[in-house]
Design a protein around this motif. Sequence first.
Motif, mmCIF file in Angstrom:
data_model
loop_
_atom_site.group_PDB
_atom_site.id
_atom_site.type_symbol
_atom_site.label_atom_id
_atom_site.label_comp_id
_atom_site.label_asym_id
_atom_site.label_seq_id
_atom_site.Cartn_x
_atom_site.Cartn_y
_atom_site.Cartn_z
ATOM 1 N N UNK A 299 38.812 38.799 22.172
ATOM 2 C CA UNK A 299 37.842 39.266 23.166
ATOM 3 C C UNK A 299 38.087 40.742 23.443
ATOM 4 N N UNK A 300 37.045 41.453 23.843
ATOM 5 C CA UNK A 300 37.224 42.829 24.310
ATOM 6 C C UNK A 300 37.541 42.800 25.802
ATOM 7 N N UNK A 301 37.932 43.940 26.330
ATOM 8 C CA UNK A 301 38.417 44.016 27.707
ATOM 9 C C UNK A 301 37.489 43.421 28.752
ATOM 10 N N UNK A 302 36.214 43.807 28.721
ATOM 11 C CA UNK A 302 35.278 43.295 29.724
ATOM 12 C C UNK A 302 35.144 41.781 29.611
ATOM 13 N N UNK A 303 35.132 41.250 28.390
ATOM 14 C CA UNK A 303 35.036 39.803 28.189
ATOM 15 C C UNK A 303 36.296 39.096 28.700
ATOM 16 N N UNK A 304 37.448 39.743 28.581
ATOM 17 C CA UNK A 304 38.687 39.170 29.113
ATOM 18 C C UNK A 304 38.585 39.039 30.626
ATOM 19 N N UNK A 305 38.091 40.074 31.289
ATOM 20 C CA UNK A 305 37.935 40.039 32.753
ATOM 21 C C UNK A 305 36.997 38.903 33.153
ATOM 22 N N UNK A 306 35.856 38.794 32.469
ATOM 23 C CA UNK A 306 34.882 37.729 32.789
ATOM 24 C C UNK A 306 35.491 36.347 32.568
ATOM 25 N N UNK A 307 36.175 36.187 31.438
ATOM 26 C CA UNK A 307 36.759 34.880 31.114
ATOM 27 C C UNK A 307 37.892 34.533 32.076
ATOM 28 N N UNK A 308 38.673 35.522 32.490
ATOM 29 C CA UNK A 308 39.741 35.281 33.470
ATOM 30 C C UNK A 308 39.144 34.772 34.778
ATOM 31 N N UNK A 309 38.046 35.357 35.202
ATOM 32 C CA UNK A 309 37.373 34.903 36.425
ATOM 33 C C UNK A 309 36.886 33.464 36.257
ATOM 34 N N UNK A 310 36.339 33.145 35.083
ATOM 35 C CA UNK A 310 35.874 31.776 34.824
ATOM 36 C C UNK A 310 37.034 30.783 34.864
ATOM 37 N N UNK A 311 38.116 31.105 34.171
ATOM 38 C CA UNK A 311 39.262 30.195 34.099
ATOM 39 C C UNK A 311 39.937 29.985 35.446
ATOM 40 N N UNK A 312 39.851 30.976 36.315
ATOM 41 C CA UNK A 312 40.540 30.909 37.616
ATOM 42 C C UNK A 312 39.586 30.610 38.765
ATOM 43 N N UNK A 313 38.378 30.168 38.441
ATOM 44 C CA UNK A 313 37.366 29.913 39.478
ATOM 45 C C UNK A 313 37.155 31.130 40.375
ATOM 46 N N UNK A 314 37.166 32.304 39.758
ATOM 47 C CA UNK A 314 36.897 33.541 40.479
ATOM 48 C C UNK A 314 38.075 34.132 41.227
ATOM 49 N N UNK A 315 39.230 33.482 41.200
ATOM 50 C CA UNK A 315 40.391 33.979 41.958
ATOM 51 C C UNK A 315 41.072 35.154 41.284
ATOM 52 N N UNK A 316 40.940 35.266 39.960
ATOM 53 C CA UNK A 316 41.610 36.354 39.243
ATOM 54 C C UNK A 316 40.556 37.183 38.513
ATOM 55 N N UNK A 317 40.446 38.441 38.914
ATOM 56 C CA UNK A 317 39.568 39.414 38.275
ATOM 57 C C UNK A 317 40.357 40.708 38.147
ATOM 58 N N UNK A 318 41.133 40.823 37.069
ATOM 59 C CA UNK A 318 41.974 42.018 36.945
ATOM 60 C C UNK A 318 41.131 43.291 36.890
ATOM 61 N N UNK A 319 41.613 44.318 37.550
ATOM 62 C CA UNK A 319 40.940 45.621 37.471
ATOM 63 C C UNK A 319 41.145 46.170 36.066
ATOM 64 N N UNK A 320 40.346 47.146 35.713
ATOM 65 C CA UNK A 320 40.445 47.760 34.388
ATOM 66 C C UNK A 320 41.855 48.302 34.155
ATOM 67 N N UNK A 321 42.381 49.023 35.134
ATOM 68 C CA UNK A 321 43.729 49.590 34.992
ATOM 69 C C UNK A 321 44.790 48.530 34.806
ATOM 70 N N UNK A 322 44.705 47.468 35.607
ATOM 71 C CA UNK A 322 45.663 46.369 35.503
ATOM 72 C C UNK A 322 45.553 45.690 34.149
ATOM 73 N N UNK A 323 44.320 45.430 33.716
ATOM 74 C CA UNK A 323 44.109 44.744 32.447
ATOM 75 C C UNK A 323 44.683 45.544 31.283
ATOM 76 N N UNK A 324 44.372 46.829 31.212
ATOM 77 C CA UNK A 324 44.832 47.609 30.061
ATOM 78 C C UNK A 324 46.337 47.855 30.103
ATOM 79 N N UNK A 325 46.922 47.926 31.283
ATOM 80 C CA UNK A 325 48.385 48.015 31.378
ATOM 81 C C UNK A 325 49.017 46.717 30.870
ATOM 82 N N UNK A 326 48.420 45.601 31.258
ATOM 83 C CA UNK A 326 48.895 44.299 30.814
ATOM 84 C C UNK A 326 48.760 44.175 29.296
#
Length: 103
Positions: free
Chosen positions: A15-42
């Motif tokens: 997945x690309x970065x934006x898709x990772x953020x969307x999928x993380x929100x789906x998997x966590x029922x919206x509880x986890x939405x990493x910011x761009x900075x957090x995601x790319x650092x991770x």
Amino acid sequence: MPSYIALATLLDGPLHGYAIVRRAAELSDGRIRPSTGTLYALLDRAIAEGLVVAGEPYVENGRERRDYALTPEGRRELEAETHRLERASRTVSRRLRATAVST
């Protein structure tokens, strides 16, 4: 927990970065939405640890993207973390029951 969920988003494929953020929100029922900075650092840390590989950049809808994929080592680490979390959950559940106060 955000890094665990972010890695879990890659179980079904790259997945690309934006898709990772969307999928993380789906998997966590919206509880986890990493910011761009957090995601790319991770992702940078996961790449350095050999858990994720980055594909070549490409353009999609006028935006440059790069897909990230879980490595076999990343999958093993995700599985090990899942078992650690399950054990921790069982331990805390037992302690909650053992220390319950009747009301």
